[in-house]
Write a protein that holds these residues in place. Structure first.
Motif, PDB file in Angstrom:
ATOM      1  N   LEU A 190      39.515  43.429  45.996  1.00  0.00           N
ATOM      2  CA  LEU A 190      40.278  42.652  46.983  1.00  0.00           C
ATOM      3  C   LEU A 190      41.126  41.592  46.293  1.00  0.00           C
ATOM      4  O   LEU A 190      40.705  41.009  45.287  1.00  0.00           O
ATOM      5  CB  LEU A 190      39.329  41.953  47.963  1.00  0.00           C
ATOM      6  N   SER A 191      42.292  41.317  46.851  1.00  0.00           N
ATOM      7  CA  SER A 191      43.119  40.225  46.339  1.00  0.00           C
ATOM      8  C   SER A 191      42.549  38.906  46.873  1.00  0.00           C
ATOM      9  O   SER A 191      41.739  38.910  47.809  1.00  0.00           O
ATOM     10  CB  SER A 191      44.561  40.385  46.820  1.00  0.00           C
ATOM     11  N   ILE A 192      42.998  37.817  46.291  1.00  0.00           N
ATOM     12  CA  ILE A 192      42.535  36.503  46.744  1.00  0.00           C
ATOM     13  C   ILE A 192      42.821  36.346  48.246  1.00  0.00           C
ATOM     14  O   ILE A 192      41.954  35.938  49.016  1.00  0.00           O
ATOM     15  CB  ILE A 192      43.234  35.390  45.923  1.00  0.00           C
ATOM     16  N   VAL A 217      40.493  38.207  50.512  1.00  0.00           N
ATOM     17  CA  VAL A 217      39.172  37.575  50.641  1.00  0.00           C
ATOM     18  C   VAL A 217      39.270  36.371  51.583  1.00  0.00           C
ATOM     19  O   VAL A 217      38.421  36.184  52.458  1.00  0.00           O
ATOM     20  CB  VAL A 217      38.622  37.130  49.257  1.00  0.00           C
ATOM     21  N   ALA A 255      32.697  33.655  38.268  1.00  0.00           N
ATOM     22  CA  ALA A 255      34.018  34.286  38.344  1.00  0.00           C
ATOM     23  C   ALA A 255      34.165  35.325  39.459  1.00  0.00           C
ATOM     24  O   ALA A 255      34.989  36.225  39.377  1.00  0.00           O
ATOM     25  CB  ALA A 255      34.421  34.897  36.991  1.00  0.00           C
ATOM     26  N   ALA A 256      33.348  35.182  40.504  1.00  0.00           N
ATOM     27  CA  ALA A 256      33.476  36.097  41.644  1.00  0.00           C
ATOM     28  C   ALA A 256      34.678  35.721  42.509  1.00  0.00           C
ATOM     29  O   ALA A 256      35.076  36.478  43.398  1.00  0.00           O
ATOM     30  CB  ALA A 256      32.195  36.076  42.476  1.00  0.00           C
ATOM     31  N   GLY A 257      35.218  34.520  42.267  1.00  0.00           N
ATOM     32  CA  GLY A 257      36.379  34.059  43.037  1.00  0.00           C
ATOM     33  C   GLY A 257      36.044  32.937  44.009  1.00  0.00           C
ATOM     34  O   GLY A 257      36.857  32.580  44.857  1.00  0.00           O
ATOM     35  N   LYS A 258      34.849  32.376  43.873  1.00  0.00           N
ATOM     36  CA  LYS A 258      34.367  31.382  44.850  1.00  0.00           C
ATOM     37  C   LYS A 258      35.311  30.185  44.986  1.00  0.00           C
ATOM     38  O   LYS A 258      35.744  29.849  46.082  1.00  0.00           O
ATOM     39  CB  LYS A 258      32.971  30.860  44.442  1.00  0.00           C
ATOM     40  N   SER A 259      35.606  29.527  43.851  1.00  0.00           N
ATOM     41  CA  SER A 259      36.350  28.262  43.974  1.00  0.00           C
ATOM     42  C   SER A 259      37.791  28.491  44.418  1.00  0.00           C
ATOM     43  O   SER A 259      38.311  27.737  45.246  1.00  0.00           O
ATOM     44  CB  SER A 259      36.289  27.456  42.670  1.00  0.00           C
ATOM     45  N   THR A 260      38.424  29.555  43.916  1.00  0.00           N
ATOM     46  CA  THR A 260      39.804  29.850  44.313  1.00  0.00           C
ATOM     47  C   THR A 260      39.878  30.075  45.823  1.00  0.00           C
ATOM     48  O   THR A 260      40.736  29.527  46.519  1.00  0.00           O
ATOM     49  CB  THR A 260      40.303  31.129  43.587  1.00  0.00           C
ATOM     50  N   PRO A 286      27.830  34.817  41.806  1.00  0.00           N
ATOM     51  CA  PRO A 286      27.824  34.708  40.347  1.00  0.00           C
ATOM     52  C   PRO A 286      29.160  34.204  39.778  1.00  0.00           C
ATOM     53  O   PRO A 286      30.129  34.037  40.530  1.00  0.00           O
ATOM     54  CB  PRO A 286      27.539  36.150  39.906  1.00  0.00           C
ATOM     55  N   GLU A 317      43.207  34.872  33.296  1.00  0.00           N
ATOM     56  CA  GLU A 317      43.351  33.422  33.507  1.00  0.00           C
ATOM     57  C   GLU A 317      43.524  32.713  32.151  1.00  0.00           C
ATOM     58  O   GLU A 317      44.419  31.874  31.997  1.00  0.00           O
ATOM     59  CB  GLU A 317      42.077  32.942  34.207  1.00  0.00           C
ATOM     60  N   ARG A 349      39.291  39.102  35.162  1.00  0.00           N
ATOM     61  CA  ARG A 349      39.968  37.979  35.842  1.00  0.00           C
ATOM     62  C   ARG A 349      39.993  36.745  34.954  1.00  0.00           C
ATOM     63  O   ARG A 349      41.015  36.067  34.848  1.00  0.00           O
ATOM     64  CB  ARG A 349      39.251  37.641  37.154  1.00  0.00           C
ATOM     65  N   ARG A 350      38.859  36.443  34.346  1.00  0.00           N
ATOM     66  CA  ARG A 350      38.811  35.271  33.455  1.00  0.00           C
ATOM     67  C   ARG A 350      39.739  35.483  32.250  1.00  0.00           C
ATOM     68  O   ARG A 350      40.388  34.545  31.782  1.00  0.00           O
ATOM     69  CB  ARG A 350      37.384  35.035  32.947  1.00  0.00           C
TER      70      ARG A 350
HETATM   71  O1  CDP Z   1      34.598  30.039  41.213  1.00  0.00           O
HETATM   72  P1  CDP Z   1      34.337  31.357  40.561  1.00  0.00           P
HETATM   73  O2  CDP Z   1      33.803  31.224  39.182  1.00  0.00           O
HETATM   74  O3  CDP Z   1      33.490  32.271  41.401  1.00  0.00           O
HETATM   75  O4  CDP Z   1      35.723  32.130  40.419  1.00  0.00           O
HETATM   76  P2  CDP Z   1      37.215  31.585  40.358  1.00  0.00           P
HETATM   77  O5  CDP Z   1      37.335  30.627  39.243  1.00  0.00           O
HETATM   78  O6  CDP Z   1      37.638  31.145  41.714  1.00  0.00           O
HETATM   79  O7  CDP Z   1      38.024  32.924  40.076  1.00  0.00           O
HETATM   80  C1  CDP Z   1      38.075  33.512  38.800  1.00  0.00           C
HETATM   81  C2  CDP Z   1      39.440  34.131  38.592  1.00  0.00           C
HETATM   82  O8  CDP Z   1      39.564  35.300  39.396  1.00  0.00           O
HETATM   83  C3  CDP Z   1      40.608  33.218  38.952  1.00  0.00           C
HETATM   84  O9  CDP Z   1      41.580  33.353  37.935  1.00  0.00           O
HETATM   85  C4  CDP Z   1      41.121  33.790  40.254  1.00  0.00           C
HETATM   86  O10 CDP Z   1      42.507  33.614  40.405  1.00  0.00           O
HETATM   87  C5  CDP Z   1      40.789  35.264  40.103  1.00  0.00           C
HETATM   88  N1  CDP Z   1      40.541  35.984  41.375  1.00  0.00           N
HETATM   89  C6  CDP Z   1      41.120  37.197  41.599  1.00  0.00           C
HETATM   90  O11 CDP Z   1      41.883  37.662  40.751  1.00  0.00           O
HETATM   91  N2  CDP Z   1      40.898  37.916  42.744  1.00  0.00           N
HETATM   92  C7  CDP Z   1      40.041  37.453  43.661  1.00  0.00           C
HETATM   93  N3  CDP Z   1      39.821  38.159  44.750  1.00  0.00           N
HETATM   94  C8  CDP Z   1      39.421  36.197  43.438  1.00  0.00           C
HETATM   95  C9  CDP Z   1      39.690  35.490  42.277  1.00  0.00           C
END
Ligand code: CDP
Ligand code: CDP
Length: 227
Positions: free
Chosen positions: A206-208, A211, A14-19, A12, A160, A156-157
Motif C-alpha cells: 500500500l502507498s502512504i 494507508v 519501519a512499518a510506516g507508523k509515524s509517517t 514493528p 529514505e 523503504r528505509r
Molecule cells: O514509524 P515507522 O518506523 O513505522 O515507519 P516510518 O518512519 O513512518 O516509515 C518508514 C519509511 O517508509 C518512510 O520513508 C515512509 O515514507 C515509507 N513508507 C512507505 O513507503 N509506504 C508506506 N505505506 C508507509 C511508509
C-alpha cells in the motif's frame, strides 16, 4: 457534535507508523505523539553521558532528571531534550541500533508510560509506538497494528537513507530491523504485540496515502458506531 477520538498505532520498525500517524493527525486536526522519539532521546542522552544501556538503575535515574518535550511543528514534531532540539540526533544509526536496549527496562517504561499518558490532555490524539494499544492507552477508541514484510520495510528505509544522502546497505538494514523487532517483541515488560482489539493493517503493498485513507475510514466508522 463531532466526537474526537484517541487513536493508537503500533507495529514493528519501519512499518510506516509515524509517517501515516502524522498525516492522519493533520487530516483530523488531532495532536500527534511520537513515543519512540522519547525512548530515542533518553538513549541519546545516556550514550552522551557514557551510561550503559544495560544499567536500569542508572537509566531510570537519568530519566528522572531529564526533560523531554514533543513540540508540534509544521512538518510534524520536534523532540526537545532538556530544552535542546535533538530531532536529528535521535535518528542516527547509533541511537536506532541501541534504543531497544533502553526500552527493555521495566522502570524506564513505567516512567515513560506515565509521561505519555500525561501528554494526552484532551481527546483528539494519534499516538504511535509499540505498546500504545496494549499498555499506554488500553481504552483507545481506534487501535491499529501496522505491519509490512521485513523486505519492504528495509527497502523503504533504504530509499529514505538514499534520499537523505546517507550511506545505506539493504542487507544490513534488513538484519538491523530483524534484530530490533526481536528485542522489542520478546522483552519481558510490555513487548510489541497486537492488542486483541486492534485492527491489523498490512502496508506491504500500500502507498502512504492508501494507508491514511484506510485508517480514516476506520475512524469514521468508529465515530458512526458510537454516535
Ligand atoms: O514509524 P515507522 O518506523 O513505522 O515507519 P516510518 O518512519 O513512518 O516509515 C518508514 C519509511 O517508509 C518512510 O520513508 C515512509 O515514507 C515509507 N513508507 C512507505 O513507503 N509506504 C508506506 N505505506 C508507509 C511508509
Ligand atoms: O520509527 P521506528 O519504528 O524506527 O522506531 P521508533 O518508533 O522511533 O521506536 C524506537 C524504539 O523505541 C523501538 O524499537 C522500541 O524499542 C522503543 N519503543 C518502545 O519500546 N515503545 C514505544 N511505545 C515506542 C518505542
Amino acid at each position: 457534535m463531532t466526537k474526537n477520538l484517541t487513536i493508537a498505532i503500533d507495529g514493528p520498525a519501519a512499518a510506516g507508523k509515524s509517517t501515516v500517524a502524522k498525516k492522519v493527525a493533520r487530516r483530523l486536526s488531532y495532536t500527534y505523539i511520537d513515543t519512540g522519539a522519547m525512548y530515542r532521546a533518553l538513549t541519546w542522552k545516556a550514550i552522551q553521558a557514557g551510561i550503559s544501556l544495560n544499567d536500569e538503575k542508572e537509566l531510570s535515574g537519568l530519566l528522572s532528571k531529564t526533560k523531554i518535550d514533543l513540540v508540534q511543528t509544521k512538518e510534524g514534531q520536534s523532540i526537545m531534550l532538556d530544552g535542546k532540539d535533538v530531532s536529528l540526533e535521535v535518528r542516527t544509526q547509533e541511537v536506532t541500533n541501541q534504543v531497544s536496549f533502553t526500552a527493555k527496562h521495566k522502570t524506564v517504561r513505567e516512567a515513560m508510560v506515565e509521561r505519555q499518558r500525561q501528554l494526552v490532555k484532551t481527546r483528539g490524539v494519534v499516538m504511535d509506538g509499540r505498546d500504545i494499544g496494549t499498555h499506554v492507552l488500553p481504552d483507545a477508541d481506534v487501535k491499529i497494528f501496522m505491519v509490512a514484510s521485513v523486505e519492504e520495510r528495509a527497502e523503504r528505509r533504504h530509499i529514505e537513507n538514499q534520499e537523505k544522502g546517507f550511506a545505506s546497505d539493504l542487507e544490513q538494514l534488513k538484519e538491523e530491523i530483524r534484530q530490533r523487532d526481536a528485542i522489542d517483541s520478546t522483552r519481558e515488560y510490555s513487548p510489541l504485540v497486537k492488542a486483541e482489539d486492534a485492527i491489523e493493517v498490512d502496508t506491504t503493498s500500500l502507498s502512504i496515502d492508501e494507508v491514511v485513507e484506510r485508517i480514516l475510514t476506520i475512524v469514521e466508522k468508529t465515530k458512526g458506531n458510537s454516535s
